[in-house]
Design a protein around this motif. Structure first.
Motif, PDB file in Angstrom:
ATOM      1  N   SER A 159       8.102  -1.002   9.886  1.00 56.27           N
ATOM      2  CA  SER A 159       7.826   0.234  10.589  1.00 56.27           C
ATOM      3  C   SER A 159       8.943   1.230  10.284  1.00 56.27           C
ATOM      4  O   SER A 159       9.981   0.858   9.741  1.00 56.27           O
TER       5      SER A 159
ATOM      6  N   GLY B  95       5.586   5.683   8.630  1.00 58.73           N
ATOM      7  CA  GLY B  95       4.437   4.808   8.807  1.00 58.73           C
ATOM      8  C   GLY B  95       4.811   3.338   8.824  1.00 58.73           C
ATOM      9  O   GLY B  95       5.989   2.965   8.747  1.00 58.73           O
ATOM     10  N   SER B  96       3.770   2.505   8.909  1.00 59.65           N
ATOM     11  CA  SER B  96       3.967   1.058   9.018  1.00 59.65           C
ATOM     12  C   SER B  96       3.077   0.313   8.034  1.00 59.65           C
ATOM     13  O   SER B  96       1.991   0.770   7.690  1.00 59.65           O
ATOM     14  N   LEU B  97       3.549  -0.835   7.620  1.00 64.66           N
ATOM     15  CA  LEU B  97       2.777  -1.759   6.800  1.00 64.66           C
ATOM     16  C   LEU B  97       3.176  -3.176   7.169  1.00 64.66           C
ATOM     17  O   LEU B  97       4.312  -3.413   7.589  1.00 64.66           O
TER      18      LEU B  97
ATOM     19  N   VAL C 145       4.798  -1.296  -2.446  1.00 62.59           N
ATOM     20  CA  VAL C 145       4.852  -0.427  -1.272  1.00 62.59           C
ATOM     21  C   VAL C 145       5.340   0.943  -1.738  1.00 62.59           C
ATOM     22  O   VAL C 145       6.358   1.043  -2.408  1.00 62.59           O
TER      23      VAL C 145
ATOM     24  N   VAL D 185       6.162   4.782  -0.261  1.00 59.57           N
ATOM     25  CA  VAL D 185       6.352   5.612   0.924  1.00 59.57           C
ATOM     26  C   VAL D 185       6.624   7.033   0.458  1.00 59.57           C
ATOM     27  O   VAL D 185       7.593   7.300  -0.247  1.00 59.57           O
TER      28      VAL D 185
ATOM     29  N   GLY E 184       0.818  -1.199   0.000  1.00 61.70           N
ATOM     30  CA  GLY E 184       0.000   0.000   0.000  1.00 61.70           C
ATOM     31  C   GLY E 184       0.848   1.244   0.000  1.00 61.70           C
ATOM     32  O   GLY E 184       2.066   1.184  -0.233  1.00 61.70           O
ATOM     33  N   SER E 185       0.190   2.353   0.288  1.00 60.67           N
ATOM     34  CA  SER E 185       0.867   3.653   0.313  1.00 60.67           C
ATOM     35  C   SER E 185       0.802   4.226   1.717  1.00 60.67           C
ATOM     36  O   SER E 185      -0.262   4.238   2.334  1.00 60.67           O
ATOM     37  N   VAL E 186       1.952   4.703   2.186  1.00 57.15           N
ATOM     38  CA  VAL E 186       2.011   5.311   3.512  1.00 57.15           C
ATOM     39  C   VAL E 186       2.946   6.508   3.455  1.00 57.15           C
ATOM     40  O   VAL E 186       3.754   6.648   2.528  1.00 57.15           O
ATOM     41  N   GLN E 187       2.869   7.327   4.466  1.00 59.97           N
ATOM     42  CA  GLN E 187       3.814   8.425   4.599  1.00 59.97           C
ATOM     43  C   GLN E 187       5.058   7.941   5.339  1.00 59.97           C
ATOM     44  O   GLN E 187       5.017   6.927   6.063  1.00 59.97           O
TER      45      GLN E 187
ATOM     46  N   THR F 128      10.370   2.333  -0.899  1.00 66.96           N
ATOM     47  CA  THR F 128       9.399   2.213  -1.983  1.00 66.96           C
ATOM     48  C   THR F 128       9.851   1.176  -3.008  1.00 66.96           C
ATOM     49  O   THR F 128      11.035   1.074  -3.319  1.00 66.96           O
TER      50      THR F 128
END
Length: 121
Positions: free
Chosen positions: A82, A15-17, A117, A119, A9-12, A89
Protein backbone atom coordinates in the motif's frame (compact mmCIF):
# COMPACT_ATOMS: atom_id res chain seq x y z
CA UNK A 1 11.38 -25.87 -5.43
CA UNK A 2 9.29 -24.12 -8.03
CA UNK A 3 8.04 -20.61 -7.31
CA UNK A 4 5.28 -18.83 -9.17
CA UNK A 5 4.42 -15.19 -8.49
CA UNK A 6 1.21 -13.44 -9.42
CA UNK A 7 -0.60 -10.21 -8.76
CA UNK A 8 1.55 -7.55 -10.36
CA UNK A 9 0.08 -4.68 -12.31
CA UNK A 10 -0.05 -0.96 -12.84
CA UNK A 11 -1.31 1.52 -10.28
CA UNK A 12 -1.07 5.20 -9.53
CA UNK A 13 1.05 6.50 -6.68
CA UNK A 14 -0.67 5.88 -3.38
CA UNK A 15 -2.42 2.80 -4.68
CA UNK A 16 -2.27 -0.80 -3.50
CA UNK A 17 -1.42 -4.19 -4.92
CA UNK A 18 -1.16 -7.67 -3.48
CA UNK A 19 1.38 -10.15 -4.77
CA UNK A 20 1.22 -13.88 -4.20
CA UNK A 21 3.77 -16.64 -4.43
CA UNK A 22 3.12 -20.36 -4.53
CA UNK A 23 5.94 -22.75 -3.76
CA UNK A 24 5.80 -26.35 -4.90
CA UNK A 25 8.06 -29.35 -4.84
CA UNK A 26 9.05 -32.00 -2.31
CA UNK A 27 11.28 -29.67 -0.26
CA UNK A 28 9.17 -26.53 -0.51
CA UNK A 29 8.08 -26.60 3.12
CA UNK A 30 11.71 -26.74 4.24
CA UNK A 31 12.33 -23.26 2.87
CA UNK A 32 11.44 -19.75 3.96
CA UNK A 33 9.93 -17.50 1.33
CA UNK A 34 11.08 -13.94 0.77
CA UNK A 35 10.35 -11.06 -1.57
CA UNK A 36 12.91 -9.05 -3.52
CA UNK A 37 12.51 -6.00 -5.71
CA UNK A 38 14.55 -5.10 -8.76
CA UNK A 39 14.03 -1.60 -10.05
CA UNK A 40 14.99 -0.87 -13.67
CA UNK A 41 18.76 -0.71 -14.00
CA UNK A 42 19.36 -1.52 -10.34
CA UNK A 43 20.35 -4.50 -8.27
CA UNK A 44 17.83 -6.83 -6.73
CA UNK A 45 17.07 -5.84 -3.13
CA UNK A 46 15.44 -7.52 -0.17
CA UNK A 47 11.88 -6.47 0.67
CA UNK A 48 10.40 -8.87 3.19
CA UNK A 49 10.37 -12.42 4.47
CA UNK A 50 8.38 -14.55 6.88
CA UNK A 51 8.40 -17.82 8.73
CA UNK A 52 5.56 -20.28 9.00
CA UNK A 53 5.35 -19.49 12.74
CA UNK A 54 4.60 -15.81 12.18
CA UNK A 55 7.94 -14.02 12.15
CA UNK A 56 8.02 -11.09 9.76
CA UNK A 57 11.08 -9.17 8.64
CA UNK A 58 10.85 -6.09 6.45
CA UNK A 59 13.29 -3.79 4.73
CA UNK A 60 13.27 -0.40 6.39
CA UNK A 61 11.91 1.48 3.39
CA UNK A 62 8.76 -0.69 3.16
CA UNK A 63 8.11 -1.44 6.81
CA UNK A 64 5.07 0.81 7.20
CA UNK A 65 3.66 0.20 3.74
CA UNK A 66 4.10 -3.49 2.89
CA UNK A 67 2.75 -6.41 4.88
CA UNK A 68 3.00 -10.16 4.74
CA UNK A 69 -0.36 -11.39 6.07
CA UNK A 70 -0.40 -13.16 9.39
CA UNK A 71 -2.30 -16.18 8.12
CA UNK A 72 -0.80 -17.93 5.16
CA UNK A 73 -1.41 -21.34 3.73
CA UNK A 74 1.55 -23.67 3.72
CA UNK A 75 3.94 -23.00 0.86
CA UNK A 76 2.33 -19.66 0.06
CA UNK A 77 3.47 -16.13 0.58
CA UNK A 78 1.74 -12.88 -0.06
CA UNK A 79 2.91 -9.27 -0.08
CA UNK A 80 0.30 -6.62 0.50
CA UNK A 81 1.63 -3.31 -0.79
CA UNK A 82 0.00 0.00 0.00
CA UNK A 83 1.07 3.60 -0.34
CA UNK A 84 2.93 2.65 -3.49
CA UNK A 85 5.50 5.08 -4.83
CA UNK A 86 7.02 5.40 -8.31
CA UNK A 87 10.29 4.08 -6.89
CA UNK A 88 8.50 0.82 -6.06
CA UNK A 89 8.29 0.15 -9.78
CA UNK A 90 10.10 -2.95 -11.01
CA UNK A 91 10.07 -6.68 -10.90
CA UNK A 92 9.15 -8.41 -7.66
CA UNK A 93 10.63 -11.84 -7.12
CA UNK A 94 9.70 -14.57 -4.72
CA UNK A 95 12.70 -16.49 -3.41
CA UNK A 96 13.16 -19.59 -1.24
CA UNK A 97 16.00 -20.11 1.19
CA UNK A 98 16.78 -22.33 4.13
CA UNK A 99 17.64 -19.65 6.72
CA UNK A 100 15.11 -17.15 8.01
CA UNK A 101 15.86 -13.48 7.83
CA UNK A 102 18.59 -13.40 5.22
CA UNK A 103 18.64 -10.30 3.05
CA UNK A 104 21.22 -11.23 0.46
CA UNK A 105 20.31 -12.77 -2.87
CA UNK A 106 23.14 -15.24 -2.39
CA UNK A 107 21.25 -16.80 0.53
CA UNK A 108 18.33 -17.91 -1.63
CA UNK A 109 18.45 -21.06 -3.70
CA UNK A 110 15.30 -20.77 -5.75
CA UNK A 111 13.65 -17.88 -7.57
CA UNK A 112 10.41 -17.23 -9.34
CA UNK A 113 10.17 -15.57 -12.71
CA UNK A 114 9.13 -12.23 -11.22
CA UNK A 115 6.00 -10.16 -11.52
CA UNK A 116 5.98 -6.58 -12.78
CA UNK A 117 4.73 -3.69 -10.68
CA UNK A 118 4.46 -0.27 -12.26
CA UNK A 119 3.59 2.79 -10.19
CA UNK A 120 2.87 6.00 -12.04
CA UNK A 121 3.07 9.44 -10.50
Amino acid sequence: VRLVESGGGSVQAGGSLTLSCEASGPTASAHYLAWFHQAPGKERQFVATSSWSGDRIYAYHVKDRFTIPSHLAENWSSLQMSGLKPEDTGLYYCAAGRVLGRRSIEDYEYWGQGTQVTVSS
